[in-house]
Scaffold this active site. Sequence first.
Site, PDB file in Angstrom:
ATOM      1  N   SER A   1      42.096  42.749  36.506  1.00 24.88           N
ATOM      2  CA  SER A   1      41.114  41.699  36.781  1.00 24.88           C
ATOM      3  C   SER A   1      41.393  40.853  38.017  1.00 24.88           C
ATOM      4  CB  SER A   1      41.022  40.775  35.570  1.00 24.88           C
ATOM      5  OG  SER A   1      42.285  40.244  35.291  1.00 24.88           O
TER       6      SER A   1
ATOM      7  N   THR B   1      40.624  35.889  35.036  1.00 23.89           N
ATOM      8  CA  THR B   1      40.876  35.353  36.385  1.00 23.89           C
ATOM      9  C   THR B   1      42.090  34.447  36.320  1.00 23.89           C
ATOM     10  OG1 THR B   1      38.579  35.407  37.060  1.00 23.89           O
ATOM     11  CG2 THR B   1      39.936  33.687  38.060  1.00 23.89           C
TER      12      THR B   1
ATOM     13  N   THR C   1      40.514  36.433  41.830  1.00 17.65           N
ATOM     14  CA  THR C   1      39.928  37.347  40.849  1.00 17.65           C
ATOM     15  C   THR C   1      39.307  38.562  41.532  1.00 17.65           C
ATOM     16  OG1 THR C   1      38.383  37.438  38.989  1.00 17.65           O
ATOM     17  CG2 THR C   1      37.631  36.263  40.925  1.00 17.65           C
TER      18      THR C   1
ATOM     19  N   ARG D   1      28.013  40.796  44.727  1.00 14.11           N
ATOM     20  CA  ARG D   1      28.059  39.620  43.853  1.00 14.11           C
ATOM     21  C   ARG D   1      29.332  38.797  44.126  1.00 14.11           C
ATOM     22  NH1 ARG D   1      31.667  37.498  39.626  1.00 14.11           N
ATOM     23  NH2 ARG D   1      30.380  36.292  38.218  1.00 14.11           N
ATOM     24  N   VAL D   2      29.154  37.505  44.192  1.00 15.84           N
ATOM     25  CA  VAL D   2      30.285  36.582  44.330  1.00 15.84           C
ATOM     26  C   VAL D   2      30.231  35.627  43.148  1.00 15.84           C
ATOM     27  CG1 VAL D   2      31.215  34.675  45.711  1.00 15.84           C
ATOM     28  CG2 VAL D   2      30.427  36.757  46.843  1.00 15.84           C
ATOM     29  N   GLY D   3      31.374  35.382  42.538  1.00 11.38           N
ATOM     30  CA  GLY D   3      31.413  34.489  41.377  1.00 11.38           C
ATOM     31  C   GLY D   3      31.796  33.071  41.759  1.00 11.38           C
ATOM     32  N   ASP D   4      32.286  32.345  40.781  1.00  7.89           N
ATOM     33  CA  ASP D   4      32.674  30.942  40.979  1.00  7.89           C
ATOM     34  C   ASP D   4      34.048  30.788  41.619  1.00  7.89           C
ATOM     35  OD1 ASP D   4      33.683  32.151  38.572  1.00  7.89           O
ATOM     36  OD2 ASP D   4      34.497  30.190  38.038  1.00  7.89           O
TER      37      ASP D   4
ATOM     38  N   THR E   1      37.937  29.775  34.362  1.00  4.88           N
ATOM     39  CA  THR E   1      37.784  31.205  34.172  1.00  4.88           C
ATOM     40  C   THR E   1      36.584  31.413  33.255  1.00  4.88           C
ATOM     41  OG1 THR E   1      38.857  33.168  33.252  1.00  4.88           O
ATOM     42  CG2 THR E   1      39.546  31.072  32.322  1.00  4.88           C
ATOM     43  N   GLY E   2      35.978  32.565  33.363  1.00  2.00           N
ATOM     44  CA  GLY E   2      34.811  32.823  32.522  1.00  2.00           C
ATOM     45  C   GLY E   2      33.609  33.213  33.359  1.00  2.00           C
TER      46      GLY E   2
HETATM   47  C1  SD4 Z   1      33.855  35.474  37.848  1.00  3.89           C
HETATM   48  N1  SD4 Z   1      35.019  33.597  36.883  1.00  3.89           N
HETATM   49  O1  SD4 Z   1      33.927  36.254  38.788  1.00  3.89           O
HETATM   50  C2  SD4 Z   1      35.145  34.987  37.242  1.00  3.89           C
HETATM   51  C3  SD4 Z   1      35.511  35.871  36.098  1.00  3.89           C
HETATM   52  C4  SD4 Z   1      36.544  35.360  35.161  1.00  3.89           C
HETATM   53  O2  SD4 Z   1      37.902  35.677  33.353  1.00  3.89           O
HETATM   54  O3  SD4 Z   1      37.027  34.286  35.262  1.00  3.89           O
HETATM   55  N2  SD4 Z   1      36.939  36.087  34.185  1.00  3.89           N
HETATM   56  O4  SD4 Z   1      32.800  35.082  37.365  1.00  3.89           O
END
Ligand code: SD4
Length: 316
Positions: free
Chosen positions: A78, A178, A196, A206-209, A229-230
């Site tokens: 991950s 993450t 992450t 795609r880009v996350g937080d 995380t999440g």
């Molecule tokens: C995301 N926040 O790319 C990350 C994923 C994550 O545990 O934290 N997973 O959305």
Amino acid sequence: MKRRDFLKTSAVGLAAPSAVFSGTNYKTNKNNPMLVSTWPFGLIANKAGLEAYQNGGNAMDAAEAVARVPEGDPNELSVGWGGLPDEQGKVTLDACVMDSTGNAGSVAFLQNIKHPVSVARKVMEDTKHVMLVGEGARQFAVSQGFEEMDLLTDKAKKAWEKWKKTRKEMTPHETHDTIAVLAQDENGDLAGACTTSGWAYKLHGRVGDSPIIGAGLYVDNEVGAVGCTGLGEEVIKSTGSFLVVELMRQGYDPTAACEEALKRIIKRHNGNPDFQVAYIALRKDGKVGTACLKWSFEYAVARGEKNKLYKTKGML
Ligand code: SD4
């Protein structure tokens, strides 16, 4: 009401909130270097941060050292090398750092570079920018001496090939962890890092937080540091980490601040979100707080010689 009177009243009206929101003067935790990091791999990773402190490193050095551990582990599905790819089979990485001066650096949608957290730090320290993405981020990394490599391991490739047969929609909690790291050095200064490979099998691009300052990470050296995380989309929409820091500034206890930020997500999902978001918070006085939406969440806290894994139960 005359215009002059109106202005006078408005000025008084504005003065009150700014007095309330002007910081909390927490006593600074000093001579007690700390690290807080997400998930069980944080426990092993924290050791690298403690070593950085022993070698005279500051909070930023320690946070970076912690984040580099899962990034460099090919068995970790991950983060960094070995991370699960997007739907096209490409490993694309997101990371950011923020230091005690409020400076920040970030990379998103970065490919072929094992340590995005260190590239993010270079962006922070050696450019006028905060965020580089994609091909530009890769070119910048190479120009700074980072080696290029194929980040897709056999293990991750096999998992992706299996997924392709069903194309089942995943959410981050099913496949993901993450690492967000919060650090406080012996001077009491705060810093953080987050890194992450993002949501497994996400759309290409795609880009996350995690690389978004204020979403996946935020540090305010007067108040505290927060990471998360999440499900990144939900964290971005609620500017999660910034919100938790601001709630602590208003006087919320770290755990209460994390819970309050999650309550907004719960409300938006009519009380029943079907995904995970977890926050970790480290206040200026060394107090740690955390909360998660569902199931449970583990995080590691290192303080002096002690390094321990804790579990927090979901709010729902
Ligand atoms: C995301 N926040 O790319 C990350 C994923 C994550 O545990 O934290 N997973 O959305």
